[in-house]
Enzyme design. Structure first.
Site, PDB file in Angstrom:
ATOM      1  N   ASP A   1       0.767  -0.796  -0.147  1.00  0.00           N
ATOM      2  CA  ASP A   1       0.348  -0.240   0.418  1.00  0.00           C
ATOM      3  C   ASP A   1       1.215   1.476  -0.293  1.00  0.00           C
ATOM      4  O   ASP A   1       2.096   1.229   0.181  1.00  0.00           O
ATOM      5  CB  ASP A   1      -1.019  -0.116   1.604  1.00  0.00           C
ATOM      6  CG  ASP A   1      -1.834   0.872   1.653  1.00  0.00           C
ATOM      7  OD1 ASP A   1      -2.822   2.223   0.585  1.00  0.00           O
ATOM      8  OD2 ASP A   1      -1.811   1.917   2.872  1.00  0.00           O
ATOM      9  N   LYS A   2       0.561   2.751  -0.111  1.00  0.00           N
ATOM     10  CA  LYS A   2       1.431   3.810  -0.553  1.00  0.00           C
ATOM     11  C   LYS A   2       0.448   4.261   0.754  1.00  0.00           C
ATOM     12  O   LYS A   2       1.813   4.965   1.538  1.00  0.00           O
ATOM     13  CB  LYS A   2       1.207   4.570  -1.317  1.00  0.00           C
ATOM     14  CG  LYS A   2       1.267   5.534  -1.611  1.00  0.00           C
ATOM     15  CD  LYS A   2       0.828   6.695  -2.853  1.00  0.00           C
ATOM     16  CE  LYS A   2      -0.130   7.507  -2.775  1.00  0.00           C
ATOM     17  NZ  LYS A   2       0.275   8.891  -1.346  1.00  0.00           N
TER      18      LYS A   2
ATOM     19  N   PHE B   1     -17.599  11.175   4.246  1.00  0.00           N
ATOM     20  CA  PHE B   1     -17.032  10.821   3.329  1.00  0.00           C
ATOM     21  C   PHE B   1     -17.597   9.300   3.505  1.00  0.00           C
ATOM     22  O   PHE B   1     -17.098   8.575   4.359  1.00  0.00           O
ATOM     23  CB  PHE B   1     -15.215  11.142   4.213  1.00  0.00           C
ATOM     24  CG  PHE B   1     -14.579  10.586   2.646  1.00  0.00           C
ATOM     25  CD1 PHE B   1     -14.408  11.646   1.687  1.00  0.00           C
ATOM     26  CD2 PHE B   1     -13.848   9.463   3.091  1.00  0.00           C
ATOM     27  CE1 PHE B   1     -13.437  10.291   0.708  1.00  0.00           C
ATOM     28  CE2 PHE B   1     -13.286   8.953   1.715  1.00  0.00           C
ATOM     29  CZ  PHE B   1     -12.908   9.629   0.966  1.00  0.00           C
TER      30      PHE B   1
ATOM     31  N   THR C   1      -4.511  15.776  -3.114  1.00  0.00           N
ATOM     32  CA  THR C   1      -5.865  17.512  -3.379  1.00  0.00           C
ATOM     33  C   THR C   1      -7.141  17.078  -2.838  1.00  0.00           C
ATOM     34  O   THR C   1      -7.233  15.654  -2.736  1.00  0.00           O
ATOM     35  CB  THR C   1      -5.828  18.048  -4.640  1.00  0.00           C
ATOM     36  OG1 THR C   1      -5.831  16.279  -5.794  1.00  0.00           O
ATOM     37  CG2 THR C   1      -4.251  17.777  -5.410  1.00  0.00           C
TER      38      THR C   1
ATOM     39  N   THR D   1      -2.724   1.480  -4.846  1.00  0.00           N
ATOM     40  CA  THR D   1      -2.640   2.227  -4.436  1.00  0.00           C
ATOM     41  C   THR D   1      -4.035   3.307  -4.497  1.00  0.00           C
ATOM     42  O   THR D   1      -4.900   3.335  -6.221  1.00  0.00           O
ATOM     43  CB  THR D   1      -1.873   3.743  -4.021  1.00  0.00           C
ATOM     44  OG1 THR D   1      -2.163   5.321  -3.520  1.00  0.00           O
ATOM     45  CG2 THR D   1      -1.427   4.694  -5.425  1.00  0.00           C
ATOM     46  N   GLY D   2      -5.114   3.785  -3.736  1.00  0.00           N
ATOM     47  CA  GLY D   2      -6.625   4.728  -4.251  1.00  0.00           C
ATOM     48  C   GLY D   2      -6.023   5.493  -4.640  1.00  0.00           C
ATOM     49  O   GLY D   2      -6.717   6.582  -5.078  1.00  0.00           O
TER      50      GLY D   2
ATOM     51  N   ASN E   1      -8.994  -1.017   4.318  1.00  0.00           N
ATOM     52  CA  ASN E   1      -8.409  -1.654   3.005  1.00  0.00           C
ATOM     53  C   ASN E   1      -8.257  -2.305   2.260  1.00  0.00           C
ATOM     54  O   ASN E   1      -7.605  -3.152   1.847  1.00  0.00           O
ATOM     55  CB  ASN E   1      -8.961  -0.470   2.011  1.00  0.00           C
ATOM     56  CG  ASN E   1      -7.047   0.464   2.419  1.00  0.00           C
ATOM     57  OD1 ASN E   1      -6.523  -0.117   3.374  1.00  0.00           O
ATOM     58  ND2 ASN E   1      -7.650   1.744   1.584  1.00  0.00           N
TER      59      ASN E   1
END
Length: 1041
Positions: A390-391, A538, A592, A672-673, A783
């Site tokens: 994962d990141k 969210f 962002t 990664t997402g 996740n």
């Protein structure tokens, strides 16, 4: 106007009552439909129809323990083989020696395993008993009663105190907070460490007292039990009168208290809706399949080969004797005689070795707080060829800091943030002047968007004030005062905390928040109060969050929203800079968030609130209906305020770790997402992508044909790094799965962006399936759990997202850089030691079987045992076990060499330490040594043949001790001690075993020097071969020392 509403509500009420009658009262409730409507005055008969609230994590009970444990043990080939051999001793023609000789080792292995299983299950039973016996307060008409957790039933009213575990799934009715809010800790449910806000049912919170709950005529509808802890659909209905529409309030996950969470603030009263096996906690308690290491699979194959060797050897002796007499009986007797070829102690030795490796990993001071959760696969750490990472929170710290703010015509970075504070001061100054001029006592928080200067642009300070207020209001952050009287921010996302801290830094501080209000304070001490009308949390699906607030000073209503650019670009007004600036920030490695707002009139908001409430109380497609209302009224033509760029710092040592692992031959995938630009920047800055490496990017493929064309193009390229987005990846997985994965597994680096948790797990399984190599996955969040569990080796990082990944993993670490030592050092040692230990245990069984074979061949192929009773049992235990097991402490290289030269790891992945080649080498060694010992014993002791047992057995024990010494690369004091003590035990035992050892004979010089000669002939050639090999063809690691 009221008539249609009344009609709809009446129909809904009838549906609810119908649901109640079919799901609660009727015993024919189907498993597929377990929705329920539970009255506050439910009878005992109704309550008893639901599962008991008993926690049970035990694997066995008194009836199933022995059958299940025996099944688990005897479906292992070695154990089943030895069981059949032991049972054969009850057949007189097959009986050889003492029955205890065969049942003893088997019973020892089974008893040790059963003891371990029983002890583990007893600990689970004690934990269950502790949970089930915890006392809770239940509200009844006869007062408050204390009952154990196991006696709680659906429909009970439970009082929960601060820091108390929630015993079942509840609906929160009331709290001691006047606002009806409370916080819970969910780390034992989802692994997340942040506190979650929960809201009481408004009607119940407004009741005059807790006892009023016992008097109201109400019912709660709840949907069927399910695993999803983030969603819930329900309704609270207050029955007013038979012919009057009930008062209905929608219930969602914010009104729930799931089992095993902990109340973090105040006191709460909850209504039980699910118990026992229907609770979210129990339904999410998965027992993943036990992972079997590659080494274990290889040893299982070797065990079957050993059986074939045993069978062939038996047939050979029968054939050499010409199949005379009852040859089939002799065949079985030989199979029993040679049963030690398949070592029953192999599994015990390996399991004990794994325990040692786990202990060494957890007590390594250079990787503190590392936890081994799966003790069966430490050798897998030395065989990894693919690393999937994962990141966020894994390669990065998940420690956020707002670095950039862009507002179209204005941009600010770290160096110019003070200018924002100054402009905010100026905006507050103007507002104060305006207020003084108008003789107003209250502050106006949000300037109307009609203030324009110059070329139809609002005043700069007003624009800054707008976006700062938007960032200070649009979040789910709550300020909490801890025990040290310090204010900390609680939120589910570190991004939100970073932004709220930034607004505090520039001069607008969040000082208070509950479910109804939010208060902000400027540096000058002015307080701005807002009423919270609606919150839209969210989610990973929506990728945005919103809030509707009302300024209490001006009564203006605003809808604020922030989210990912991919969704916000469709929601905000047309502009020509958003995509470009988001791309620029992403290339700098910044996360962002697009910030926007919309002013709502009182009439528009009231219309929205009415329609949104109707959607919220709907029992079918509630989420979809809510989103339709939001899209229709709120989410279009929003005023774009700006874009924030938040930096996620790299973890310490990430660059060095990735470089070492890449040099060790690992192919690394980053899943990664995040968007492509951000992921690319992190991949480059972390040295995942080397400086001169070619980068090929695949994104936004328009269809299958474009994907095929891109794939054809890739096949003509050489060595490169592939970066691909989630949508394009899905096209390949749906249409060109084999072709894509065949190409991708050969690449040194792959970066997959916008990946869903499901895609991560699917990629893991595909790599395992097509490459047939060992895959390690590492992550830190919920996740990543599916990916970690799908891997051959799952590593979880204890991070800011909580412990969910850590708890689901095979190995838990606190930072990514620990992976270096875990793989290159501990993985190396675990694999090399287990491989050597396994082969030596096999050798130990082979050599004594060869001695038996030679003895039988010389003496007319008679299936008579050479060694019986205590000798055969002692051979694999007290006489050799300690020295052989001490091999788990051996080191072929120093730690500094293993970490300095990661290229050494490449040799491990080839599996050369335990292969058919090494197996047959040991087979030849065993044949030579067994033959040498038996033949030389007969040659040198021709006149003393009656002592052949003591002669050959002594030479055999000395040979095994010398062979252990030969295999040791680095001596440990325990190794030396085990050799000396074992030799001493053997010499002393000779005194107490006169049946096998004649003291008057073995104390003669002739016995001693001839045994020494036999031992030298059997073992000295191996020492010479090792010396020559190291001199003229040393292994690569020796060249570095």
């Amino acid at each position: 106007m009221s008539s249609p509403t009344s009609s709809v509500s009446s129909r809904r009420r009838r549906n609810v009552r119908s649901s109640a009658s079919t799901t609660v009262i009727s015993p024919s409730r189907t498993p597929q439909n377990k929705t329920r409507t539970i009255s506050f005055k439910a009878t005992d008969k109704v309550k008893d129809k639901y599962p008991p609230n008993v926690v049970r994590n035990q694997k066995y009970n008194l009836i199933t323990f022995f059958p299940l444990v025996f099944y688990q043990q005897f479906h292992i080939f070695i154990n089943l083989y030895f069981l059949l051999v032991a049972l054969s001793q009850f057949i007189p023609p097959l009986k050889i020696g003492y029955i205890i000789t065969y049942f003893g080792p088997l019973c020892f292995v089974i008893i040790v395993t059963m003891g371990k299983e029983a002890y583990d299950d007893w600990k689970r039973y004690k934990r269950d008993q502790e949970n089930n016996s915890q006392k809770y307060q239940i509200m009844t008409k006869n007062g408050i009663k204390l009952v154990p957790s196991s006696k709680i039933r659906v429909g009970d009213l439970i009082i929960i105190n601060k820091d108390q575990r929630i015993p079942a799934d509840l609906i929160l009715l009331r709290t001691t907070e006047t606002s009806g809010a409370c916080f819970i800790r969910t780390d034992q449910l989802d692994g997340e460490t942040d506190w979650k806000l929960r809201l009481a049912v408004p009607y119940c919170q407004k009741l005059p007292s807790d006892e009023s709950l016992l008097e109201i005529d109400a019912e709660i509808y709840a949907d069927s039990p399910q695993k999803d802890i983030h969603n819930f659909i329900g309704n609270f209905s207050k029955i007013v009168a038979e012919d009057i529409v009930p008062q209905v309030e929608a219930l969602n996950v914010e009104n729930t208290l799931w089992m095993n969470t902990v109340l973090a603030s105040g006191t709460a009263i909850g209504f039980v809706i699910y118990t026992g096996k229907e609770t979210r906690a129990v339904m999410n308690t998965s027992h993943p399949e036990t992972k079997v290491g590659l080494l274990d699979e290889e040893i299982n194959r070797l065990s079957k080969i050993l059986f074939v060797v045993t069978l062939l050897l038996s047939l050979l002796l029968i054939a050499l004797n010409g199949f005379r007499g009852l040859w089939y009986i002799y065949l079985f007797r030989f199979l029993i005689l040679f049963s030690s070829i398949i070592p029953i102690g192999l599994r015990v030795n390996l399991d004990m070795g794994k325990t040692v490796y786990g202990y060494q990993i957890m007590n390594d001071k250079e990787i503190p707080d590392t936890i081994v959760r799966t003790s069966t696969i430490p050798e897998e750490l030395g065989r990894i060829e693919y690393l999937l990472s994962d990141k966020t929170g894994t390669l990065t710290k998940n420690d956020m800091e707002l670095k950039k703010l862009h507002m179209g015509t204005m941009a600010y970075n770290v160096d110019t943030m003070d200018e924002i504070a100054n402009q905010l001061d100026a905006a507050f100054g103007k507002q104060q002047g305006k207020d003084t001029h108008m003789q107003r006592t209250s502050r106006t928080a949000i300037p109307a968007p009609t203030i324009m200067v110059g070329k139809s642009r609002r005043d700069m300070s007003s624009r800054i004030k707008d976006i700062v207020f938007a960032l200070a209001l649009c979040h789910n952050v709550t300020p909490v005062i801890d025990s040290d009287s310090e204010v900390t921010y609680q939120a589910s996302s570190p991004d939100e905390v970073a932004i709220v801290k930034w607004t505090e830094h520039v001069g607008l501080t969040l000082v208070f928040r509950d479910i109804n209000e939010m208060h902000l304070r400027s540096k000058h001490g002015d307080t701005f109060e807002f009423q919270i009308l609606q919150i839209f949390p969210f989610t990973s699906e929506s990728k945005r969050m919103g809030i509707i607030v009302k300024d209490k000073a001006t009564d203006e209503i605003y809808f604020y929203e922030k989210g990912a650019d991919v969704v916000m670009s469709r929601i905000v007004q047309y502009n020509d800079w958003l995509d470009e600036e988001c791309g620029n920030m992403a290339r700098e490695g910044l996360r962002t968030l697009v910030v926007a707002r919309k002013k709502l009139s009182e009439e528009l908001y009231n219309d929205f609130a009415r329609r949104y409430h109707e959607a919220k109380v709907s029992l079918s497609d509630r989420k979809a209906q809510e989103q339709i209302v939001i899209n229709t009224i709120l989410e279009h033509e929003l005023e774009l305020l700006g874009v924030t760029g938040v930096e996620d710092k790299l973890q310490d040592g990430v660059k060095t770790t990735l470089e070492l692992l890449r040099n060790a031959g690992l192919k690394i995938w980053m899943l990664t997402g995040d968007k492509i630009e951000t992921a690319t920047c992190i991949a480059v800055s972390s040295k995942l992508i080397s400086r001169n490496q070619i980068i090929h990017q695949i994104s936004k493929l328009e269809g299958v044909e474009a994907a095929h064309e891109e794939l054809t193009n890739l096949q003509t390229k050489g060595d490169f790094c592939l970066i691909i987005d989630g949508e394009s990846l899905q096209i390949y997985m749906d249409h060109y799965q084999y072709e894509f994965i065949e190409l991708a597994v050969e690449l040194p680096v792959v970066v997959a962006c916008r990946c869903s948790p499901t895609q991560k797990a699917d990629i893991t399984r595909l790599i395992k399936k097509y490459s047939k190599k060992r895959v390690c996955c590492i992550g830190d969040g919920g996740n990543d759990v599916s990916m970690i569990q799908a891997a051959d080796v799952g590593v979880g990082i204890v991070g800011k997202e909580g412990k969910q990944a850590s708890l689901a993993a095979d190995f838990s670490v606190t930072q990514f850089s620990f992976l270096t030592k875990l793989l290159l050092w501990h993985g190396r040692n675990s694999y090399k030691r287990s491989a050597k230990l396994a082969q030596f245990v096999i050798h130990r069984g082979l050599i004594i079987s060869v001695i038996q074979a030679v003895f039988s061949a010389i003496f007319y192929f008679a299936p008579i045992a050479l060694y019986q009773g205590i000798l055969i049992v002692g051979y694999s235990t007290v006489y050799t076990m300690a020295p052989v097991f001490s091999l788990v402490l051996d080191k072929d290289v120093r730690e500094s060499i293993a970490l300095q030269f990661p290229e050494l790891y490449k040799e491990l992945t080839k599996g050369r330490s335990l292969s058919l080649k090494t197996f047959f080498q040991w087979l030849m060694i065993s044949v030579y040594q067994g033959g040498a010992i038996m033949i030389m014993s007969i040659v040198l002791f021709e006149d003393e043949f009656i002592n052949i047992v003591s002669i050959s057995f002594t030479a055999l024990i000395l040979n095994e001790l010398l062979m252990v010494a030969l295999e040791i690369n680095t001596w440990h004091r325990l190794m030396f001690l085990s050799e000396i003590l074992t030799l001493a035990i053997y010499i002393v035992s000779m005194i107490f075993l006169p049946t096998y050892f004649d003291l008057t004979f073995i104390l003669t010089e002739t016995f001693v020097w001839k045994v020494v000669v036999i031992t030298a002939i059997s073992s000295l050639p191996l020492y010479i071969v090792k010396f020559l090999r190291r001199r003229y063809s040393p292994p690569s690691y020796l060249k570095l020392t």
